[in-house]
Design a protein around this motif. Structure first.
Motif, PDB file in Angstrom:
ATOM      1  N   ALA A  33       0.811  -1.213   0.000  1.00  0.00           N
ATOM      2  CA  ALA A  33       0.000   0.000   0.000  1.00  0.00           C
ATOM      3  C   ALA A  33       0.850   1.270   0.000  1.00  0.00           C
ATOM      4  O   ALA A  33       0.330   2.363  -0.184  1.00  0.00           O
ATOM      5  CB  ALA A  33      -0.926  -0.002   1.217  1.00  0.00           C
ATOM      6  N   ALA A  34       2.150   1.130   0.205  1.00  0.00           N
ATOM      7  CA  ALA A  34       3.040   2.295   0.255  1.00  0.00           C
ATOM      8  C   ALA A  34       3.437   2.730  -1.149  1.00  0.00           C
ATOM      9  O   ALA A  34       3.743   1.896  -2.001  1.00  0.00           O
ATOM     10  CB  ALA A  34       4.283   1.965   1.067  1.00  0.00           C
ATOM     11  N   GLU A  35       3.403   4.036  -1.382  1.00  0.00           N
ATOM     12  CA  GLU A  35       3.803   4.590  -2.673  1.00  0.00           C
ATOM     13  C   GLU A  35       4.657   5.828  -2.448  1.00  0.00           C
ATOM     14  O   GLU A  35       4.411   6.588  -1.519  1.00  0.00           O
ATOM     15  CB  GLU A  35       2.578   5.027  -3.482  1.00  0.00           C
ATOM     16  CG  GLU A  35       1.633   3.932  -3.855  1.00  0.00           C
ATOM     17  CD  GLU A  35       0.457   4.455  -4.653  1.00  0.00           C
ATOM     18  OE1 GLU A  35       0.322   5.681  -4.859  1.00  0.00           O
ATOM     19  OE2 GLU A  35      -0.358   3.615  -5.091  1.00  0.00           O
ATOM     20  N   ILE A  36       5.640   6.008  -3.307  1.00  0.00           N
ATOM     21  CA  ILE A  36       6.445   7.224  -3.281  1.00  0.00           C
ATOM     22  C   ILE A  36       6.832   7.550  -4.720  1.00  0.00           C
ATOM     23  O   ILE A  36       7.123   6.650  -5.508  1.00  0.00           O
ATOM     24  CB  ILE A  36       7.697   7.082  -2.389  1.00  0.00           C
ATOM     25  CG1 ILE A  36       8.420   8.412  -2.279  1.00  0.00           C
ATOM     26  CG2 ILE A  36       8.616   6.010  -2.912  1.00  0.00           C
ATOM     27  CD1 ILE A  36       9.517   8.440  -1.235  1.00  0.00           C
ATOM     28  N   THR A  37       6.776   8.816  -5.069  1.00  0.00           N
ATOM     29  CA  THR A  37       7.222   9.253  -6.385  1.00  0.00           C
ATOM     30  C   THR A  37       8.572   9.918  -6.218  1.00  0.00           C
ATOM     31  O   THR A  37       8.743  10.769  -5.347  1.00  0.00           O
ATOM     32  CB  THR A  37       6.220  10.234  -7.018  1.00  0.00           C
ATOM     33  OG1 THR A  37       4.958   9.571  -7.150  1.00  0.00           O
ATOM     34  CG2 THR A  37       6.687  10.697  -8.391  1.00  0.00           C
ATOM     35  N   ARG A  38       9.523   9.495  -7.032  1.00  0.00           N
ATOM     36  CA  ARG A  38      10.848  10.095  -6.965  1.00  0.00           C
ATOM     37  C   ARG A  38      11.428  10.210  -8.359  1.00  0.00           C
ATOM     38  O   ARG A  38      11.003   9.510  -9.273  1.00  0.00           O
ATOM     39  CB  ARG A  38      11.770   9.326  -6.027  1.00  0.00           C
ATOM     40  CG  ARG A  38      12.091   7.926  -6.460  1.00  0.00           C
ATOM     41  CD  ARG A  38      12.880   7.177  -5.434  1.00  0.00           C
ATOM     42  NE  ARG A  38      14.302   7.426  -5.621  1.00  0.00           N
ATOM     43  CZ  ARG A  38      15.254   6.717  -5.054  1.00  0.00           C
ATOM     44  NH1 ARG A  38      14.936   5.740  -4.243  1.00  0.00           N
ATOM     45  NH2 ARG A  38      16.504   6.969  -5.275  1.00  0.00           N
ATOM     46  N   GLU A  39      12.378  11.095  -8.501  1.00  0.00           N
ATOM     47  CA  GLU A  39      13.049  11.290  -9.771  1.00  0.00           C
ATOM     48  C   GLU A  39      14.241  10.333  -9.845  1.00  0.00           C
ATOM     49  O   GLU A  39      14.993  10.205  -8.881  1.00  0.00           O
ATOM     50  CB  GLU A  39      13.524  12.737  -9.874  1.00  0.00           C
ATOM     51  CG  GLU A  39      13.899  13.147 -11.262  1.00  0.00           C
ATOM     52  CD  GLU A  39      14.163  14.633 -11.349  1.00  0.00           C
ATOM     53  OE1 GLU A  39      15.321  15.027 -11.150  1.00  0.00           O
ATOM     54  OE2 GLU A  39      13.200  15.378 -11.615  1.00  0.00           O
ATOM     55  N   ILE A  40      14.354   9.643 -10.990  1.00  0.00           N
ATOM     56  CA  ILE A  40      15.470   8.711 -11.178  1.00  0.00           C
ATOM     57  C   ILE A  40      16.176   9.037 -12.490  1.00  0.00           C
ATOM     58  O   ILE A  40      15.588   9.640 -13.387  1.00  0.00           O
ATOM     59  CB  ILE A  40      15.018   7.239 -11.152  1.00  0.00           C
ATOM     60  CG1 ILE A  40      13.994   6.946 -12.258  1.00  0.00           C
ATOM     61  CG2 ILE A  40      14.463   6.872  -9.785  1.00  0.00           C
ATOM     62  CD1 ILE A  40      13.626   5.480 -12.407  1.00  0.00           C
ATOM     63  N   GLU A  41      17.422   8.631 -12.595  1.00  0.00           N
ATOM     64  CA  GLU A  41      18.199   8.834 -13.806  1.00  0.00           C
ATOM     65  C   GLU A  41      18.200   7.541 -14.616  1.00  0.00           C
ATOM     66  O   GLU A  41      18.492   6.469 -14.086  1.00  0.00           O
ATOM     67  CB  GLU A  41      19.621   9.230 -13.421  1.00  0.00           C
ATOM     68  CG  GLU A  41      20.397   9.862 -14.543  1.00  0.00           C
ATOM     69  CD  GLU A  41      21.660  10.520 -14.048  1.00  0.00           C
ATOM     70  OE1 GLU A  41      22.699   9.840 -14.077  1.00  0.00           O
ATOM     71  OE2 GLU A  41      21.593  11.686 -13.631  1.00  0.00           O
TER      72      GLU A  41
END
Length: 80
Positions: free
Chosen positions: A12-20
């Motif tokens: 149920a955990a979500e995180i949006t992050r920037e990746i290369e």
């Protein structure tokens, strides 16, 4: 190299992050994040062992933004 926003999902955990990534149009099928392998007996201290690899598998985001979701698949023990 391109930078993209990706949503990482683990249960149920979500995180949006920037990746290369090499290509924003076709990012890798899998993405790995290195995580500590546990807590030391002292409260709040990380153990000094080798980190484990958390493997996420890419899928299209039906909601549209961000375009890609990486869903948790497995932990890889560095000793195996």
């Amino acid at each position: 190299m391109d930078r993209i926003a990706a949503k990482f999902v683990h249960g149920a955990a979500e995180i949006t992050r920037e990746i290369e990534v090499d290509s924003a149009v076709d990012p890798p099928e899998t993405y790995s994040i290195w995580v500590a392998n546990g807590l030391d007996p002292a409260p709040g201290q990380w153990a000094a062992g080798d980190p484990w690899e958390a493997v996420y598998v890419r899928e299209a985001n039906p909601a549209g933004e961000p375009a890609w979701i990486y869903r948790f698949r497995a932990l890889v023990d560095p000793e195996e």
